[in-house]
Design a protein around this motif. Sequence first.
Motif, mmCIF file in Angstrom:
data_model
loop_
_atom_site.group_PDB
_atom_site.id
_atom_site.type_symbol
_atom_site.label_atom_id
_atom_site.label_comp_id
_atom_site.label_asym_id
_atom_site.label_seq_id
_atom_site.Cartn_x
_atom_site.Cartn_y
_atom_site.Cartn_z
ATOM 1 N N CYS A 181 60.285 40.443 39.949
ATOM 2 C CA CYS A 181 60.260 40.076 38.533
ATOM 3 C C CYS A 181 60.933 38.722 38.301
ATOM 4 O O CYS A 181 60.431 37.892 37.537
ATOM 5 C CB CYS A 181 60.917 41.156 37.690
ATOM 6 S SG CYS A 181 59.998 42.721 37.674
ATOM 7 N N ALA A 182 62.048 38.488 38.976
ATOM 8 C CA ALA A 182 62.740 37.201 38.837
ATOM 9 C C ALA A 182 61.875 36.063 39.352
ATOM 10 O O ALA A 182 61.810 34.990 38.740
ATOM 11 C CB ALA A 182 64.076 37.241 39.582
ATOM 12 N N GLU A 183 61.194 36.280 40.449
ATOM 13 C CA GLU A 183 60.340 35.224 41.011
ATOM 14 C C GLU A 183 59.147 34.948 40.108
ATOM 15 O O GLU A 183 58.755 33.787 39.928
ATOM 16 C CB GLU A 183 59.879 35.601 42.423
ATOM 17 C CG GLU A 183 59.166 34.471 43.143
ATOM 18 C CD GLU A 183 59.994 33.200 43.289
ATOM 19 O OE1 GLU A 183 59.403 32.101 43.260
ATOM 20 O OE2 GLU A 183 61.237 33.278 43.437
ATOM 21 N N ALA A 201 55.497 43.363 45.776
ATOM 22 C CA ALA A 201 56.117 44.460 45.020
ATOM 23 C C ALA A 201 55.934 45.789 45.735
ATOM 24 O O ALA A 201 54.840 46.127 46.158
ATOM 25 C CB ALA A 201 55.533 44.524 43.618
ATOM 26 N N GLU A 202 57.022 46.525 45.837
ATOM 27 C CA GLU A 202 56.989 47.843 46.476
ATOM 28 C C GLU A 202 56.747 48.954 45.465
ATOM 29 O O GLU A 202 56.188 49.989 45.813
ATOM 30 C CB GLU A 202 58.289 48.081 47.243
ATOM 31 C CG GLU A 202 58.471 47.115 48.399
ATOM 32 C CD GLU A 202 59.831 47.225 49.058
ATOM 33 O OE1 GLU A 202 60.608 48.146 48.728
ATOM 34 O OE2 GLU A 202 60.124 46.374 49.915
ATOM 35 N N ALA A 230 50.044 42.238 39.127
ATOM 36 C CA ALA A 230 48.642 41.946 39.479
ATOM 37 C C ALA A 230 47.810 41.748 38.215
ATOM 38 O O ALA A 230 46.943 40.859 38.167
ATOM 39 C CB ALA A 230 48.064 43.080 40.331
ATOM 40 N N ASP A 231 48.064 42.544 37.188
ATOM 41 C CA ASP A 231 47.360 42.384 35.919
ATOM 42 C C ASP A 231 47.668 41.020 35.302
ATOM 43 O O ASP A 231 46.780 40.356 34.779
ATOM 44 C CB ASP A 231 47.738 43.508 34.953
ATOM 45 C CG ASP A 231 47.037 43.367 33.615
ATOM 46 O OD1 ASP A 231 45.792 43.470 33.572
ATOM 47 O OD2 ASP A 231 47.738 43.128 32.606
ATOM 48 N N ALA A 232 48.922 40.607 35.374
ATOM 49 C CA ALA A 232 49.294 39.280 34.854
ATOM 50 C C ALA A 232 48.531 38.196 35.604
ATOM 51 O O ALA A 232 48.016 37.246 34.990
ATOM 52 C CB ALA A 232 50.800 39.069 34.967
ATOM 53 N N ALA A 233 48.423 38.327 36.916
ATOM 54 C CA ALA A 233 47.675 37.343 37.714
ATOM 55 C C ALA A 233 46.203 37.318 37.304
ATOM 56 O O ALA A 233 45.609 36.232 37.177
ATOM 57 C CB ALA A 233 47.809 37.656 39.204
ATOM 58 N N GLN A 234 45.618 38.486 37.072
ATOM 59 C CA GLN A 234 44.216 38.544 36.639
ATOM 60 C C GLN A 234 44.027 37.890 35.278
ATOM 61 O O GLN A 234 43.041 37.185 35.047
ATOM 62 C CB GLN A 234 43.730 39.998 36.584
ATOM 63 C CG GLN A 234 43.549 40.621 37.941
ATOM 64 C CD GLN A 234 43.173 42.084 37.861
ATOM 65 O OE1 GLN A 234 43.314 42.735 36.831
ATOM 66 N NE2 GLN A 234 42.695 42.624 38.964
ATOM 67 N N ARG A 235 44.969 38.101 34.386
ATOM 68 C CA ARG A 235 44.884 37.482 33.060
ATOM 69 C C ARG A 235 45.003 35.961 33.157
ATOM 70 O O ARG A 235 44.316 35.230 32.452
ATOM 71 C CB ARG A 235 45.970 38.041 32.139
ATOM 72 C CG ARG A 235 45.722 39.481 31.740
ATOM 73 C CD ARG A 235 46.917 40.057 30.994
ATOM 74 N NE ARG A 235 46.726 41.443 30.719
ATOM 75 C CZ ARG A 235 46.455 41.934 29.517
ATOM 76 N NH1 ARG A 235 46.354 41.139 28.485
ATOM 77 N NH2 ARG A 235 46.291 43.224 29.347
ATOM 78 N N ILE A 236 45.884 35.494 34.016
ATOM 79 C CA ILE A 236 46.040 34.054 34.204
ATOM 80 C C ILE A 236 44.784 33.474 34.845
ATOM 81 O O ILE A 236 44.333 32.383 34.471
ATOM 82 C CB ILE A 236 47.311 33.746 35.016
ATOM 83 C CG1 ILE A 236 48.548 34.188 34.228
ATOM 84 C CG2 ILE A 236 47.388 32.255 35.360
ATOM 85 C CD1 ILE A 236 49.838 34.228 35.035
ATOM 86 N N ASP A 237 44.192 34.214 35.782
ATOM 87 C CA ASP A 237 42.903 33.798 36.362
ATOM 88 C C ASP A 237 41.842 33.632 35.276
ATOM 89 O O ASP A 237 41.033 32.702 35.323
ATOM 90 C CB ASP A 237 42.400 34.827 37.378
ATOM 91 C CG ASP A 237 42.900 34.560 38.783
ATOM 92 O OD1 ASP A 237 43.173 33.384 39.120
ATOM 93 O OD2 ASP A 237 43.000 35.524 39.548
ATOM 94 N N ASP A 256 47.725 32.302 41.586
ATOM 95 C CA ASP A 256 47.918 32.533 43.020
ATOM 96 C C ASP A 256 49.367 32.915 43.327
ATOM 97 O O ASP A 256 49.619 33.843 44.096
ATOM 98 C CB ASP A 256 47.529 31.292 43.830
ATOM 99 C CG ASP A 256 46.026 31.059 43.875
ATOM 100 O OD1 ASP A 256 45.256 31.998 43.574
ATOM 101 O OD2 ASP A 256 45.632 29.923 44.209
ATOM 102 N N GLY A 257 50.319 32.206 42.723
ATOM 103 C CA GLY A 257 51.729 32.517 42.943
ATOM 104 C C GLY A 257 52.104 33.898 42.434
ATOM 105 O O GLY A 257 52.812 34.656 43.107
ATOM 106 N N VAL A 258 51.610 34.246 41.253
ATOM 107 C CA VAL A 258 51.897 35.558 40.672
ATOM 108 C C VAL A 258 51.249 36.650 41.515
ATOM 109 O O VAL A 258 51.860 37.692 41.783
ATOM 110 C CB VAL A 258 51.454 35.618 39.194
ATOM 111 C CG1 VAL A 258 51.561 37.027 38.634
ATOM 112 C CG2 VAL A 258 52.280 34.647 38.349
ATOM 113 N N ARG A 259 50.035 36.413 41.983
ATOM 114 C CA ARG A 259 49.346 37.384 42.848
ATOM 115 C C ARG A 259 50.143 37.613 44.135
ATOM 116 O O ARG A 259 50.247 38.738 44.625
ATOM 117 C CB ARG A 259 47.942 36.881 43.165
ATOM 118 C CG ARG A 259 47.014 37.893 43.717
ATOM 119 C CD ARG A 259 45.568 37.422 43.921
ATOM 120 N NE ARG A 259 45.263 36.052 43.563
ATOM 121 C CZ ARG A 259 44.905 35.630 42.339
ATOM 122 N NH1 ARG A 259 44.830 36.490 41.360
ATOM 123 N NH2 ARG A 259 44.623 34.359 42.098
#
Length: 167
Positions: free
Chosen positions: A68-70, A121-122, A131-138, A112-115
């Motif tokens: 989350c911090a990253e 993430a464990e 992953a959803d955030a990455a898809q939205r940014i895509d 790409d960075g968020v993905r």
Amino acid sequence: MSGTTAIRAAALVAMTALAAACQPTVEDRAAPAGEPTAATTPSVTAAATPSATASPSRVTAANTAAVCAEVDKLIIAKSQEIAADSAAATRRQLTPEQINEQVKTDLADLADGVRGQAARAEDPEIKALVADAAQRIDAGARSSTPVKWLGSTFVEIPQRLTRECHA
């Protein structure tokens, strides 16, 4: 939208997203200084019904905090970059099409960075959230009007992550 208007809009949206990512949660704002928040106060229900899935393991919680911090760092850094690029676009007198392409590239890099963080993430819930955030940014990177997308959709992503991405 004129080039100058597009640049100003992109800079404003980037700074809004940056500010939103740094805002305290509702629980943090509601509690007086020194008093526990909902996030730090143990739930009576959770204590009464312990189970293996009721709380993440210590390893997962540590990984969740790091992920989350990253993600926060990535969003803040890319928002700052978009704002700086927007200011530079004014000096270079880029066309709205050139600005859109620049924003698309920035958003694709951010996705790409968020993905990559989602893959780390464990905790399955955090993995899905990131992953959803990455898809939205895509989706913003694929948008025909990414500057408008920044103002309408992007600002919601850091706010959601601030609310939901924590150990």
